[in-house]
Design an enzyme around this catalytic site. Structure first.
Site, PDB file in Angstrom:
ATOM      1  N   ASP A 141      -3.047 -10.501  -2.668  1.00  0.00           N
ATOM      2  CA  ASP A 141      -3.649  -9.951  -1.458  1.00  0.00           C
ATOM      3  C   ASP A 141      -5.087  -9.527  -1.756  1.00  0.00           C
ATOM      4  O   ASP A 141      -5.392  -9.067  -2.859  1.00  0.00           O
ATOM      5  CB  ASP A 141      -2.828  -8.733  -1.000  1.00  0.00           C
ATOM      6  CG  ASP A 141      -3.168  -8.252   0.390  1.00  0.00           C
ATOM      7  OD1 ASP A 141      -4.263  -7.687   0.569  1.00  0.00           O
ATOM      8  OD2 ASP A 141      -2.345  -8.415   1.314  1.00  0.00           O
TER       9      ASP A 141
ATOM     10  N   HIS B 144      -6.612  -7.038  -0.751  1.00  0.00           N
ATOM     11  CA  HIS B 144      -6.677  -5.589  -0.943  1.00  0.00           C
ATOM     12  C   HIS B 144      -5.766  -5.180  -2.095  1.00  0.00           C
ATOM     13  O   HIS B 144      -4.656  -5.691  -2.226  1.00  0.00           O
ATOM     14  CB  HIS B 144      -6.259  -4.860   0.337  1.00  0.00           C
ATOM     15  CG  HIS B 144      -7.077  -5.222   1.530  1.00  0.00           C
ATOM     16  ND1 HIS B 144      -6.634  -6.112   2.486  1.00  0.00           N
ATOM     17  CD2 HIS B 144      -8.318  -4.835   1.898  1.00  0.00           C
ATOM     18  CE1 HIS B 144      -7.570  -6.248   3.415  1.00  0.00           C
ATOM     19  NE2 HIS B 144      -8.602  -5.496   3.082  1.00  0.00           N
TER      20      HIS B 144
ATOM     21  N   HIS C  19       0.815  -1.224   0.000  1.00  0.00           N
ATOM     22  CA  HIS C  19       0.000   0.000   0.000  1.00  0.00           C
ATOM     23  C   HIS C  19       0.846   1.271   0.000  1.00  0.00           C
ATOM     24  O   HIS C  19       0.329   2.359  -0.272  1.00  0.00           O
ATOM     25  CB  HIS C  19      -0.929   0.028   1.215  1.00  0.00           C
ATOM     26  CG  HIS C  19      -2.015  -0.998   1.181  1.00  0.00           C
ATOM     27  ND1 HIS C  19      -2.847  -1.165   0.099  1.00  0.00           N
ATOM     28  CD2 HIS C  19      -2.403  -1.921   2.104  1.00  0.00           C
ATOM     29  CE1 HIS C  19      -3.698  -2.147   0.353  1.00  0.00           C
ATOM     30  NE2 HIS C  19      -3.445  -2.622   1.551  1.00  0.00           N
TER      31      HIS C  19
END
Length: 304
Positions: free
Chosen positions: A158, A160, A122
């Site tokens: 993942d 996300h 991220h």
């Protein structure tokens, strides 16, 4: 198959607090996942990377900001915790991939699993967020390019979307980024229309799925689409953001992928093209599911 396992007690110094799902106990679960397989693995230790290497994918301002937050033990946001030990942990997390790529380049291994924390996918070029301080897989990719791996593919399973990895390489035609993820979900990016910009247009692939999606939907991307995409791209190195929060037991999302579904995904990735592969731990917050998922991942990495 020569497989390295790269981890370090330094990662436990990133103390996120008793309430936080990205806890040091995650690495204890990972260690349990490799029990019985240790004799087959080559154990390596990460280096702590220089700030100059972080700045190949992050702005100097971000690097300085993260360092200051760690020294002051001030969180970056409500989810992204920093303590004094977080700085060394983050440098070593970025360094695990560097050690893996060096070992690949020297012909010492063909595959590696980097059991690191904090996670990284991220973290954008100018922002730390979503439990992530620096983008470990992005640092690894840029280092690999410097070492002579001209075309690098990053696959991210993942649950996300890896907004940071996508942002860093969005205009780079020589780094492919492919993600399967839940949508809607944090961080909100990753629509199928996001394909890259400029010279990098067509090197980004997003496969968003609704909550409740499971083995047949997600694994099918890796079994059917990924071989086609990689055959066209022709990478000489695979990097994998291995986020085990896609598991049906995970508390932070709503996919229904089983442990055997994780095995299918990993097997498909490794079978998609015959190049070295480095796996980097991202998410995965149910400890039992994380242990089981790492076990099947390592079993597949060790397969000839």
């Amino acid at each position: 198959m020569r497989v390295a396992y790269i981890s370090d007690p330094l990662y436990l110094l990133h103390d996120t607090g008793a309430w936080h799902p990205e806890s040091p106990q995650r690495l204890e679960a990972v260690e349990k996942g490799i029990e019985g397989l240790r004799k087959h693995l080559k154990f390596l230790s990460p280096i702590r990377v220089a700030e100059s290497l972080l700045e190949t994918v992050h702005t100097p301002e971000l690097v300085a900001s993260v360092k200051a937050h760690c020294e002051a033990e001030e969180p970056i946001d409500a989810d992204t915790v920093c303590v004094r030990g977080s700085w060394d942990a983050a440098l070593a997390a970025a360094g695990a991939g560097v050690v893996a790529v060096d070992a690949v380049a020297k012909g010492e291994i063909e595959r590696a699993f980097c059991a690191v924390r904090p996670p990284g996918h991220h973290a954008e070029s100018g922002s730390a967020m979503g439990f992530c301080l620096f983008n470990n897989v992005a640092v690894t990719a840029r280092y690999a390019q410097r070492l002579g791996f001209s075309r690098v593919a990053i696959l991210d399973f993942d649950v996300h979307h890896g907004n940071g990895t996508q942002e860093i390489f969005y205009s780079d035609p020589d780094v492919l980024y492919l993600s399967t993820h839940q949508m809607p979900a944090y961080p909100g990016s990753g629509s199928a229309a996001e394909r890259g910009v400029g010279a990098g247009e067509g090197a980004t692939f997003n496969f968003p799925f609704p909550p409740g999606s499971g083995d047949e939907e997600v694994a099918a991307v890796y079994e059917k689409r990924v071989p086609q995409i990689l055959s066209h791209f022709r990478p000489d190195l695979l990097l994998v953001s291995a986020g085990y929060d896609l598991h049906e037991r995970d508390p932070l999302a709503q996919f229904t992928v089983t442990t055997e579904g994780v095995r299918r995904i990993v097997r498909a990735i490794l079978g998609a093209c015959d190049v070295p592969a480095v796996f980097m731990l991202e998410g995965g917050y149910d400890l039992a599911a994380l242990e089981a998922s790492v076990r099947v991942t390592m079993e597949e990495l060790l397969r000839e």
